[in-house]
Design a protein around this motif. Structure first.
Motif, PDB file in Angstrom:
ATOM      1  N   LEU A 147      49.446  31.668  39.337  1.00  0.00           N
ATOM      2  CA  LEU A 147      48.918  32.530  40.393  1.00  0.00           C
ATOM      3  C   LEU A 147      47.453  32.879  40.177  1.00  0.00           C
ATOM      4  O   LEU A 147      46.705  33.078  41.136  1.00  0.00           O
ATOM      5  N   PHE A 148      47.024  32.990  38.935  1.00  0.00           N
ATOM      6  CA  PHE A 148      45.674  33.460  38.635  1.00  0.00           C
ATOM      7  C   PHE A 148      44.606  32.376  38.785  1.00  0.00           C
ATOM      8  O   PHE A 148      43.458  32.683  39.088  1.00  0.00           O
ATOM      9  N   LYS A 149      44.955  31.122  38.576  1.00  0.00           N
ATOM     10  CA  LYS A 149      43.923  30.085  38.475  1.00  0.00           C
ATOM     11  C   LYS A 149      43.244  29.757  39.799  1.00  0.00           C
ATOM     12  O   LYS A 149      42.082  29.355  39.813  1.00  0.00           O
ATOM     13  N   ASP A 150      43.949  29.910  40.918  1.00  0.00           N
ATOM     14  CA  ASP A 150      43.396  29.521  42.216  1.00  0.00           C
ATOM     15  C   ASP A 150      43.025  30.702  43.096  1.00  0.00           C
ATOM     16  O   ASP A 150      42.619  30.519  44.238  1.00  0.00           O
ATOM     17  N   LEU A 151      43.200  31.932  42.578  1.00  0.00           N
ATOM     18  CA  LEU A 151      43.039  33.108  43.415  1.00  0.00           C
ATOM     19  C   LEU A 151      42.310  34.210  42.655  1.00  0.00           C
ATOM     20  O   LEU A 151      42.257  34.199  41.430  1.00  0.00           O
ATOM     21  N   ILE A 152      41.756  35.149  43.400  1.00  0.00           N
ATOM     22  CA  ILE A 152      41.333  36.420  42.809  1.00  0.00           C
ATOM     23  C   ILE A 152      42.551  37.343  42.851  1.00  0.00           C
ATOM     24  O   ILE A 152      43.144  37.540  43.913  1.00  0.00           O
ATOM     25  N   VAL A 153      42.926  37.890  41.711  1.00  0.00           N
ATOM     26  CA  VAL A 153      44.129  38.721  41.639  1.00  0.00           C
ATOM     27  C   VAL A 153      43.730  40.147  41.288  1.00  0.00           C
ATOM     28  O   VAL A 153      43.174  40.415  40.220  1.00  0.00           O
ATOM     29  N   GLU A 154      44.008  41.062  42.209  1.00  0.00           N
ATOM     30  CA  GLU A 154      43.782  42.489  41.976  1.00  0.00           C
ATOM     31  C   GLU A 154      45.110  43.149  41.654  1.00  0.00           C
ATOM     32  O   GLU A 154      46.101  42.956  42.367  1.00  0.00           O
ATOM     33  N   ILE A 155      45.131  43.913  40.570  1.00  0.00           N
ATOM     34  CA  ILE A 155      46.314  44.695  40.208  1.00  0.00           C
ATOM     35  C   ILE A 155      45.943  46.168  40.318  1.00  0.00           C
ATOM     36  O   ILE A 155      45.179  46.682  39.511  1.00  0.00           O
ATOM     37  N   ASN A 156      46.467  46.814  41.337  1.00  0.00           N
ATOM     38  CA  ASN A 156      46.211  48.231  41.526  1.00  0.00           C
ATOM     39  C   ASN A 156      47.392  48.996  40.933  1.00  0.00           C
ATOM     40  O   ASN A 156      48.416  49.204  41.592  1.00  0.00           O
ATOM     41  N   SER A 158      47.583  52.132  40.039  1.00  0.00           N
ATOM     42  CA  SER A 158      47.778  53.504  40.525  1.00  0.00           C
ATOM     43  C   SER A 158      48.570  53.532  41.820  1.00  0.00           C
ATOM     44  O   SER A 158      49.388  54.434  42.038  1.00  0.00           O
ATOM     45  N   ARG A 159      48.365  52.549  42.693  1.00  0.00           N
ATOM     46  CA  ARG A 159      49.090  52.508  43.972  1.00  0.00           C
ATOM     47  C   ARG A 159      50.160  51.420  43.992  1.00  0.00           C
ATOM     48  O   ARG A 159      50.839  51.232  44.993  1.00  0.00           O
ATOM     49  N   GLN A 160      50.297  50.716  42.910  1.00  0.00           N
ATOM     50  CA  GLN A 160      51.333  49.716  42.691  1.00  0.00           C
ATOM     51  C   GLN A 160      51.363  48.638  43.780  1.00  0.00           C
ATOM     52  O   GLN A 160      52.355  48.437  44.474  1.00  0.00           O
ATOM     53  N   PHE A 161      50.222  47.940  43.906  1.00  0.00           N
ATOM     54  CA  PHE A 161      50.222  46.750  44.749  1.00  0.00           C
ATOM     55  C   PHE A 161      49.367  45.659  44.107  1.00  0.00           C
ATOM     56  O   PHE A 161      48.474  45.924  43.300  1.00  0.00           O
ATOM     57  N   LEU A 162      49.706  44.425  44.480  1.00  0.00           N
ATOM     58  CA  LEU A 162      48.923  43.253  44.105  1.00  0.00           C
ATOM     59  C   LEU A 162      48.196  42.748  45.341  1.00  0.00           C
ATOM     60  O   LEU A 162      48.728  42.809  46.457  1.00  0.00           O
ATOM     61  N   ARG A 163      46.974  42.255  45.139  1.00  0.00           N
ATOM     62  CA  ARG A 163      46.258  41.603  46.226  1.00  0.00           C
ATOM     63  C   ARG A 163      45.765  40.246  45.726  1.00  0.00           C
ATOM     64  O   ARG A 163      45.054  40.161  44.719  1.00  0.00           O
ATOM     65  N   PHE A 164      46.166  39.207  46.445  1.00  0.00           N
ATOM     66  CA  PHE A 164      45.726  37.850  46.144  1.00  0.00           C
ATOM     67  C   PHE A 164      44.710  37.427  47.202  1.00  0.00           C
ATOM     68  O   PHE A 164      44.987  37.524  48.394  1.00  0.00           O
ATOM     69  N   THR A 165      43.546  36.950  46.762  1.00  0.00           N
ATOM     70  CA  THR A 165      42.482  36.588  47.691  1.00  0.00           C
ATOM     71  C   THR A 165      42.023  35.164  47.426  1.00  0.00           C
ATOM     72  O   THR A 165      41.822  34.764  46.264  1.00  0.00           O
ATOM     73  N   ASP A 166      41.842  34.415  48.501  1.00  0.00           N
ATOM     74  CA  ASP A 166      41.331  33.047  48.409  1.00  0.00           C
ATOM     75  C   ASP A 166      39.942  33.066  47.765  1.00  0.00           C
ATOM     76  O   ASP A 166      39.075  33.867  48.145  1.00  0.00           O
ATOM     77  N   LEU A 167      39.709  32.183  46.817  1.00  0.00           N
ATOM     78  CA  LEU A 167      38.418  32.137  46.117  1.00  0.00           C
ATOM     79  C   LEU A 167      37.248  31.965  47.068  1.00  0.00           C
ATOM     80  O   LEU A 167      36.170  32.534  46.867  1.00  0.00           O
ATOM     81  N   ASP A 302      39.287  37.478  37.723  1.00  0.00           N
ATOM     82  CA  ASP A 302      38.545  36.387  38.351  1.00  0.00           C
ATOM     83  C   ASP A 302      38.451  35.255  37.327  1.00  0.00           C
ATOM     84  O   ASP A 302      37.486  35.150  36.573  1.00  0.00           O
ATOM     85  N   TYR A 303      39.494  34.428  37.284  1.00  0.00           N
ATOM     86  CA  TYR A 303      39.522  33.335  36.312  1.00  0.00           C
ATOM     87  C   TYR A 303      38.401  32.331  36.572  1.00  0.00           C
ATOM     88  O   TYR A 303      37.862  31.734  35.643  1.00  0.00           O
ATOM     89  N   ASN A 304      38.061  32.143  37.853  1.00  0.00           N
ATOM     90  CA  ASN A 304      37.052  31.151  38.209  1.00  0.00           C
ATOM     91  C   ASN A 304      35.711  31.458  37.566  1.00  0.00           C
ATOM     92  O   ASN A 304      34.982  30.556  37.121  1.00  0.00           O
ATOM     93  N   ASN A 305      35.355  32.754  37.494  1.00  0.00           N
ATOM     94  CA  ASN A 305      34.091  33.166  36.868  1.00  0.00           C
ATOM     95  C   ASN A 305      34.298  33.775  35.490  1.00  0.00           C
ATOM     96  O   ASN A 305      33.363  34.352  34.918  1.00  0.00           O
ATOM     97  N   ALA A 306      35.516  33.658  34.964  1.00  0.00           N
ATOM     98  CA  ALA A 306      35.849  34.153  33.625  1.00  0.00           C
ATOM     99  C   ALA A 306      35.462  35.626  33.473  1.00  0.00           C
ATOM    100  O   ALA A 306      34.805  36.024  32.508  1.00  0.00           O
ATOM    101  N   GLU A 307      35.924  36.446  34.429  1.00  0.00           N
ATOM    102  CA  GLU A 307      35.593  37.870  34.405  1.00  0.00           C
ATOM    103  C   GLU A 307      36.833  38.728  34.654  1.00  0.00           C
ATOM    104  O   GLU A 307      37.711  38.364  35.444  1.00  0.00           O
ATOM    105  N   LEU A 308      36.841  39.866  33.992  1.00  0.00           N
ATOM    106  CA  LEU A 308      37.812  40.920  34.249  1.00  0.00           C
ATOM    107  C   LEU A 308      37.044  42.158  34.678  1.00  0.00           C
ATOM    108  O   LEU A 308      36.139  42.609  33.968  1.00  0.00           O
ATOM    109  N   ILE A 309      37.375  42.704  35.839  1.00  0.00           N
ATOM    110  CA  ILE A 309      36.715  43.907  36.346  1.00  0.00           C
ATOM    111  C   ILE A 309      37.710  45.057  36.257  1.00  0.00           C
ATOM    112  O   ILE A 309      38.829  44.952  36.760  1.00  0.00           O
ATOM    113  N   ILE A 310      37.322  46.141  35.597  1.00  0.00           N
ATOM    114  CA  ILE A 310      38.244  47.261  35.406  1.00  0.00           C
ATOM    115  C   ILE A 310      37.607  48.569  35.885  1.00  0.00           C
ATOM    116  O   ILE A 310      36.405  48.762  35.794  1.00  0.00           O
ATOM    117  N   LYS A 311      38.463  49.440  36.386  1.00  0.00           N
ATOM    118  CA  LYS A 311      38.058  50.782  36.777  1.00  0.00           C
ATOM    119  C   LYS A 311      39.185  51.730  36.389  1.00  0.00           C
ATOM    120  O   LYS A 311      40.347  51.505  36.756  1.00  0.00           O
TER     121      LYS A 311
END
Length: 452
Positions: A147-156, A158-167, A302-311
């Motif tokens: 799931l992670f390799k072809d998509l941007i995966v957001e794990i929220n 606090s609100r318990q949802f996943l969002r998958f976004t086309d690269l 963001d596996y494509n850019n080898a980044e993890l964004i956290i808040k």
């Protein structure tokens, strides 16, 4: 021609695996993004996903490279019509034997409007790998890198949802309070370089990001790097590997750092090295960053850019708790319970128990109700723990806690009672081999007991 079995190394926190990925995936809603709710159970992300049209539940595990199903019923497997099977042998964490499985190709995964064709799937027919009793909700398998390799995966969290976004349609917008963490990859699994503070020393570490683990941190002891467990710890069951249970020490360290964030006095597990030999073989790896820390942030992978964004989110300041009872429970099916209730009526009757008040006949008729109630069984019991000293044993069934029937609790609600503050009194009504008895103990702060 009979194919020779393929041998694949599997490294798990709850369960993790190493294989090769299949490309592909598209979102059929015109928005190029799909949002789906998940359950957070034991700090694990459990979400619905269809496999060849069969609705199942999976753990989202950044520590796995290929999807595994280990709780397929015969009916579900027949409906899914798995094809092109290849027999394989899987090895992983734990002290047991390797597991026989088979690999199925060209499957279709569907999450809401997200469709991923041409997916490989590993199927294990082994009842010991059924996590449903331990989590109290249906879990059929794990999925990660696919799931992670072809998509941007957001794990929220606090609100318990996943969002998958086309690269191709992802617009990066890093907020002011976010941290961007570089990722490294080994066998398609994400690692970060960060640091921990142990005994006053700040030590650089390289950790697998493992959303499929319930703990905060796992660290592999290494005296050469000053990664050592202190004097205040207790021996405990840490979790399941593919090849059996994993045991080790539970303790605390001074601090954990990720980006500019500092988490003070987090829990840490030091697994016995014999259980994690395959994991240690990854060059430079010092352990794992798992769900109990990850849930304190909303994250974007963001596996494509080898980044993890956290808040950081509203869980950031949650206490690092642990089970202070020494027992672990599992959901072990249901049983029929017969209870008596009295129906009170006023009038004349030749049946029931009669009392007379001021000439009025009060009639009490007994009525028996049969209900289906969950069975919560003790499956792990730490030696010399409060629960063990109270006389409890593996296999005991908990009927009530502090005077309230366990039928009113989910498994997670019941287990949460054992994470309360030290000194809290726990009273259990217990069934053992058809006999009922009471047990009483107090929760203990085990990190205040210095090991000899």
């Amino acid at each position: 021609m009979v194919k020779k079995p393929t041998y694949i190394l599997v490294i798990l926190t709850f369960v993790t695996c190493c294989c090769f990925a299949q490309p592909g995936g598209f979102i059929n809603n015109g928005k190029h993004s799909e949002r789906i709710a998940f359950q957070l159970i034991n700090d694990l992300i459990i979400f619905p996903m269809e496999v060849n049209g069969v609705p199942l539940s999976f753990v989202l595990d950044t520590g796995v490279q290929k999807s595994i199903v280990f709780n397929f019923t015969n009916e579900e497997e027949e409906t899914a019509k798995l094809k092109e099977k290849e027999r394989i042998i899987l090895r992983g964490l734990g002290g047991g034997q390797s597991v026989e499985a088979y690999k199925s190709f060209n499957n279709v995964f569907k999450i809401g409007d997200l469709v991923k064709p041409n997916q490989a799937l590993h199927v294990i027919h082994n009842s010991n790998l059924d996590f449903t009793p331990r989590l109290g909700v249906p879990v059929h398998g794990i999925v990660g890198y696919d799931l992670f390799k072809d998509l941007i995966v957001e794990i929220n969290y606090s609100r318990q949802f996943l969002r998958f976004t086309d690269l191709n349609y992802y617009e990066k917008n890093v907020c002011r309070n976010c941290e961007v963490i570089p990722l490294e990859f080994h066998n398609n699994k994400p690692y970060i370089k960060t640091s921990v503070k142990i005994n006053g020393n700040v030590i650089p570490v390289k950790l697998l990001i493992d959303s499929g683990g319930s703990d905060a941190l796992w660290l592999f002891e290494d005296a050469n790097q000053d990664i050592v467990c202190g004097d205040f710890y207790f021996d405990d069951f840490l979790g399941f590997g593919l090849n059996g249970s994993v045991y080790g020490k539970r303790s605390k360290i001074d601090a954990f750092y990720i980006g500019d964030f500092e988490l003070k006095n987090p829990n840490v597990a030091f697994p016995e090295l014999s259980y994690v030999a395959s994991a240690i073989s990854i060059e430079g790896r010092n352990g794992s960053l798992a769900g109990n820390i990850l849930k304190r942030f909303n994250v974007i992978f963001d596996y494509n850019n080898a980044e993890l964004i956290i808040k950081k989110n509203n869980h950031f300041k949650d206490k690092f708790q642990y089970n202070k009872s020494g027992l672990e429970l599992a959901h072990d099916g249901f049983h029929l319970v017969r209870t008596r209730e009295n129906i009170v009526s006023i009038g004349n009757s030749s049946r029931g128990t009669n009392n007379s008040i001021d000439g009025t006949r009060i009639i009490v008729n007994p009525w028996y109700k049969v209900t289906l109630q969950p069975i919560y069984k003790i499956v792990e019991l730490r030696e010399d723990s409060p629960a063990a000293r109270a006389g409890l044993q593996k296999g005991d069934i908990i009927l009530s806690i502090n005077g309230k029937s366990t039928q009113h609790f989910s498994l997670q609600e019941l287990l949460a009672r054992f994470y309360d503050d030290a000194g809290t009194t726990i009273r259990l009504h217990v069934l053992r081999h058809g006999e009922e008895f009471n047990a009483k103990f107090k929760l203990e702060n085990l990190f205040k007991i210095k090991k000899p």
